[in-house]
Motif scaffolding. Structure first.
Motif, PDB file in Angstrom:
ATOM      1  N   LYS A  89      33.059  33.196  37.526  1.00 54.38           N
ATOM      2  CA  LYS A  89      34.480  32.867  37.644  1.00 54.38           C
ATOM      3  C   LYS A  89      35.213  33.050  36.321  1.00 54.38           C
ATOM      4  CE  LYS A  89      34.380  29.657  41.565  1.00 54.38           C
ATOM      5  NZ  LYS A  89      34.721  28.299  42.038  1.00 54.38           N
ATOM      6  N   VAL A 125      35.712  36.762  35.703  1.00 55.55           N
ATOM      7  CA  VAL A 125      36.779  37.308  36.553  1.00 55.55           C
ATOM      8  C   VAL A 125      38.154  36.895  36.033  1.00 55.55           C
ATOM      9  CG1 VAL A 125      37.795  37.182  38.860  1.00 55.55           C
ATOM     10  CG2 VAL A 125      35.330  37.505  38.602  1.00 55.55           C
ATOM     11  N   THR A 146      38.909  32.536  48.463  1.00 60.08           N
ATOM     12  CA  THR A 146      39.398  33.430  47.425  1.00 60.08           C
ATOM     13  C   THR A 146      39.526  32.661  46.118  1.00 60.08           C
ATOM     14  OG1 THR A 146      41.210  34.911  46.762  1.00 60.08           O
ATOM     15  CG2 THR A 146      41.799  32.959  48.035  1.00 60.08           C
ATOM     16  N   GLN A 193      42.102  36.385  43.053  1.00 58.91           N
ATOM     17  CA  GLN A 193      42.140  37.714  43.670  1.00 58.91           C
ATOM     18  C   GLN A 193      40.747  38.266  44.007  1.00 58.91           C
ATOM     19  OE1 GLN A 193      44.590  40.506  41.528  1.00 58.91           O
ATOM     20  NE2 GLN A 193      46.193  38.985  41.118  1.00 58.91           N
ATOM     21  N   ASP A 194      39.720  37.430  44.038  1.00 61.11           N
ATOM     22  CA  ASP A 194      38.433  37.895  44.552  1.00 61.11           C
ATOM     23  C   ASP A 194      38.325  37.458  46.014  1.00 61.11           C
ATOM     24  OD1 ASP A 194      37.806  35.161  44.562  1.00 61.11           O
ATOM     25  OD2 ASP A 194      35.748  35.551  43.953  1.00 61.11           O
ATOM     26  N   ARG A 213      30.177  36.586  46.466  1.00 57.23           N
ATOM     27  CA  ARG A 213      31.572  36.793  46.098  1.00 57.23           C
ATOM     28  C   ARG A 213      31.705  38.143  45.407  1.00 57.23           C
ATOM     29  NH1 ARG A 213      33.840  31.968  46.894  1.00 57.23           N
ATOM     30  NH2 ARG A 213      35.819  32.895  46.268  1.00 57.23           N
ATOM     31  N   PHE A 226      34.763  40.585  43.126  1.00 56.09           N
ATOM     32  CA  PHE A 226      36.084  40.902  42.567  1.00 56.09           C
ATOM     33  C   PHE A 226      36.126  42.398  42.308  1.00 56.09           C
ATOM     34  CE2 PHE A 226      38.497  41.845  38.669  1.00 56.09           C
ATOM     35  CZ  PHE A 226      39.763  41.474  39.080  1.00 56.09           C
ATOM     36  N   SER A 246      38.814  45.615  41.315  1.00 54.50           N
ATOM     37  CA  SER A 246      40.109  46.154  40.905  1.00 54.50           C
ATOM     38  C   SER A 246      39.984  47.657  40.794  1.00 54.50           C
ATOM     39  CB  SER A 246      40.544  45.531  39.569  1.00 54.50           C
ATOM     40  OG  SER A 246      39.675  45.916  38.538  1.00 54.50           O
TER      41      SER A 246
END
Length: 437
Positions: A31, A34, A55, A58-59, A80, A82, A84
């Motif tokens: 976390k 991210v 969420t 934005q993950d 999980r 993430f 981009s």
């Protein structure tokens, strides 16, 4: 240790696939990483305590968590991710260092479209608290199977960093630990140290990197450890991320920016920074260049700088303009006559403009303490006061010089017997004058 900004972390992990494997402490590592890829702020206490949410920054939750049944058993799953345009970070929750589920995870990574560039892993607390009482043989056997399988699955370009388990408190109240183990918190602390020894030795045996988090945080349990005795607060996790990124940059041959180190981050925290708020610290800007250029891929071989090198600084003193000299220019300084140490010295010598600039630029005395004067045409100093008479030091005392080709002169000594007086040398002087030393 250099504190990296979010823009620099994005550039370091540009086009990289990062996989984090481990328990709830490693989930907090995921976390914070991210969050640091997006902005310069710390995690909030609610974000650290959240578990299996749909969420986070934005993950998205891929499997397990709130998509299924929430529990504290050994079969709990949470995946999980993430993603981009230039970064991909994924997290797998583990309850054991090696089992059938981990084999499925490694097969998924091997058969996936993208192969991981960086794997961050740890599994310790669940292994030493939630399984059979005689857990040491199985834990050591699972470590051997894990690192042996990782050597076969991961590519040679993939960097695996094994994080040692962080210290635990004197009193453990977390619910995933059985009640009988909570009462023996002192034994858990010694178990963690022993497990870190076995895991780090096995990782180094197979050629993997080890980041000893237990060593870095061994003296900070009283201030930055949560009340449950297992998890850590947001400042500790940001310091952990900086340690991890510095290790990764060194392994990849990336040169970190030259900036004042932040050694008191974990003790004092960011200046005027609070959880959930942006830090007051501004990125450094060199001249007209931006603090961080557009991200670009970082090649593995060789050592490449992470940020552009700063532009050269202007000289401290303005150089004198090149003008015709009113007196003839001499390329070298004229020699000064030899002056004994015990005589005063007064100089009316005329200095040239280039000599004056040389004295100003390379003087060891600060400019404020130097003598100020008006730059005139002849650049002439006034007569200086006579220097005080000091006895020369021992290393400057004159020694008798012996000239080659001549006998050494012995002064007459009244206490020397006449029979032992030195005989006159029959050597003749050289026909030519030899240079004196």
């Amino acid at each position: 240790m250099v504190h990296l900004l979010a823009s620099e972390v994005r550039q370091l992990l540009h086009n990289k696939f990062v996989v984090v494997l481990g328990d709830s402490v490693q989930r907090a590592v995921y976390k914070d990483l991210v969050l640091l890829l997006q902005k310069d702020c710390l995690l909030t206490p609610s974000q650290l305590k959240a578990k299996g949410e749909h969420t986070f920054e934005q993950d998205k939750l891929v499997r397990g968590g709130q998509l299924g049944r929430m529990h504290n058993g050994t079969h709990y799953r949470e995946v999980r991710q993430f993603c981009s345009g230039q970064h991909l970070v994924r997290f797998y929750f583990l309850t054991r260092v090696y089992n059938d589920y981990l084999e499925d995870v490694l097969e998924e990574l091997q058969a996936g479209e993208h192969h991981p560039d960086l794997v961050i892993m740890n599994s310790c607390l669940w292994d030493i608290t939630r399984y059979e009482k005689d857990f040491w043989p199985s834990y050591r056997r699972n470590l051997e199977r894990l690192f042996g399988h990782l050597r076969q699955v991961l590519s040679e370009s993939c960097l695996l960093v094994w994080n040692t388990a962080m210290p635990v408190g004197d009193r453990i109240t977390n619910r995933f630990v059985p009640p009988e183990i909570r009462l023996a918190s002192a034994s858990v602390k010694s178990r963690v140290i022993e497990a870190n020894f076995y895991s780090s030795a096995e990782a180094q045996k197979h050629g993997f990197d080890v980041l000893d988090l237990h060593f870095h945080f061994r003296r900070h349990t009283g201030k930055f450890l949560q009340t449950d005795g297992v998890h850590w607060n947001e400042r500790a996790h940001r310091h952990l991320s900086q340690l991890l990124l510095a290790h990764v940059a060194d392994a990849w041959g990336v040169e970190l920016p030259q900036r004042d180190p932040v050694g008191k981050w974990i003790t004092d925290g960011p200046e005027r920074g609070r959880p959930g708020r942006r830090l007051e610290r501004q990125p450094l800007v060199y001249g007209d260049q931006p603090a961080c250029p557009p991200p670009r891929p970082l090649p593995l071989p060789g050592r490449q700088p992470l940020l552009p090198t700063p532009s050269p600084r202007p000289p401290l003193f303005p150089l004198l303009s090149l003008q015709p000299h009113p007196i003839p220019f001499h390329p070298v300084m004229p020699p000064f006559p030899f002056c004994p140490q015990d005589t005063g010295f007064s100089s009316d010598h005329t200095f040239q403009s280039d000599q004056l600039a040389f004295n100003c630029l390379y003087s060891d005395v600060p400019p404020s303490s130097q003598t100020e004067f008006a730059a005139q045409g002849d650049f002439r100093y006034g007569p200086q006061p006579p220097m005080p008479r000091f006895l020369p030091p021992c290393y400057e005392q004159r020694v008798p010089a012996v000239h080659r080709g001549f006998p050494r002169y012995h002064p007459p000594d009244p206490y020397m017997p006449w029979r032992k007086r030195p005989k006159t040398s029959k050597r003749r002087a050289s026909a030519y004058k030899e240079p004196r030393p």
